[in-house]
Design an enzyme around this catalytic site. Sequence first.
Site, mmCIF file in Angstrom:
data_model
loop_
_atom_site.group_PDB
_atom_site.id
_atom_site.type_symbol
_atom_site.label_atom_id
_atom_site.label_comp_id
_atom_site.label_asym_id
_atom_site.label_seq_id
_atom_site.Cartn_x
_atom_site.Cartn_y
_atom_site.Cartn_z
ATOM 1 N N LYS A 80 18.446 -23.809 59.294
ATOM 2 C CA LYS A 80 17.288 -24.347 60.007
ATOM 3 C C LYS A 80 17.023 -25.775 59.558
ATOM 4 O O LYS A 80 17.093 -26.093 58.365
ATOM 5 C CB LYS A 80 16.066 -23.471 59.739
ATOM 6 C CG LYS A 80 14.810 -23.871 60.504
ATOM 7 C CD LYS A 80 13.683 -22.905 60.183
ATOM 8 C CE LYS A 80 12.395 -23.256 60.909
ATOM 9 N NZ LYS A 80 11.308 -22.305 60.594
ATOM 10 N N SER A 156 9.109 -20.178 64.278
ATOM 11 C CA SER A 156 9.670 -21.517 64.364
ATOM 12 C C SER A 156 11.170 -21.587 64.085
ATOM 13 O O SER A 156 11.770 -22.658 64.153
ATOM 14 C CB SER A 156 8.950 -22.437 63.377
ATOM 15 O OG SER A 156 9.135 -21.996 62.031
ATOM 16 N N SER A 180 7.877 -16.680 61.335
ATOM 17 C CA SER A 180 8.861 -17.581 61.939
ATOM 18 C C SER A 180 10.299 -17.117 61.929
ATOM 19 O O SER A 180 11.134 -17.720 62.597
ATOM 20 C CB SER A 180 8.773 -18.966 61.289
ATOM 21 O OG SER A 180 7.582 -19.607 61.670
#
Length: 474
Positions: A80, A156, A180
């Site tokens: 990420k 996210s 997330s």
Amino acid sequence: MTDLTALTAGRLVAGYAAGDFSPVEVTRAALERAEGVDPRVNAFVRIDGDTALEQARASAERWRRGAPAGLVDGVPVTVKDILLQRGAPTYKGSWTVSGAGPWEEDAPSVARLREHGAVFLGKTTTPEFGWKGVTDSPRHGATGNPYDPGRTAGGSSGGGAAAVALGAGPLALGTDGGGSVRIPAAFSGIFALKPTYGRVPLYPASAFGTLAHVGPMTRDAADAALLLDVIGASDPRDWSALAPFPGSFRDQLAGGVAGLRVAYSPDFGGRVAVRPQVAAAVRRAVETLEELGAHVEEADPGFEDPVDAFHVLWFSGAARVTQHLDPEQRARLDPGLREVIEEGARHSALDYLAAVDVRMALGARLGAFHQRYDLLVTPTMPGTAFEIGVEVPKGAPHRRWTGWTPFSYPFNLTQQPAASVPCGLDEAGLPIGVQLVGARHADALVLRAAHALYGTAVPRLPAPPLLAERAARP
């Protein structure tokens, strides 16, 4: 012919050892898949094929010598774009972050993967500074759902979820400050675990404090256990990290759920409106736990919605992470992020400490609850993926993402391990997730229960239609 992009990390490692295929073949297949699907879903902010193939060739040579570097040598992974990775910029989805570098340091989880010989395919998309439950940012745009690119992948860590679901690497590193990894896992039909806080070291420390966790996003619970065995090692840069887990998470997967005391809360005592098809799929998963020998009781943990306290902590963190920006930079931020920054900047130290008090009381309540129950089971999300590019679904009565994620953020406040397991599709063909929550430090138990579901109850979801479309092309 075996579709190498469909194999789990565990199967890849076994194949390397047996000489069935090589890390180079697997990496080429993963890169081809990443480059093929990314124009449709925007899972990546960076795909580094040259570096990945160089790492794959080095891995292949280690396997040829019979000396793999570690547990995931040659396995393609994604990171990420919140976590530092040596040699690659970490933009955090923001125009306010310069790509100039130098990028000389790995985050602890990235460092452990590098030590174990993983192949880094690229960095995955995130909303700006990971601030919300969907994945879109001014700098990198929005990430579409693998089952319907016109809908959100969640966030996210939406880019990582889309990558795993579409075969662009079986392992993804995500972060979870309010859901997330679990939100996009539920929306995208994959597995994800938010471990106990501190189980995976984090550096630099998150501006969102001890709400933020690093967790595995994978195709199943066994791969998550494998990844957690790698990234759960200690790192001196994180003073809040837990001591290493005594043993292997993979070795504890086989215990099953017979005799476990399971509390099933379908809607937090009537407080959450859950879509009927979601409720039905989750109930089927719970019934299977019972068939496997768990003692299931419908029971609610009985806490009031802690969203106001979460907002104080979360919005204050957003204000802190952007505190150094000048007015011109602030003007380039996501408009929603600017709103929560302004709210967070108004909170006093006393407001913050009052929110901490709410958090501690919630932790005590859940600690007592888990004296009676080994696991708490809920829906991961009350609904399925909605339209892309918005923070809340159309017509929703709330303005912030926390309004539609009531099952996720409470367990960031309490730091408990929580996993999302795919358990079906709705009438539109969109994935549904069931959430398994354990007491603090019960990560192995959560993984064990999830693994039991994968062995019996979890429907093997059909491949995302996007892959079927690609396969049908001449």
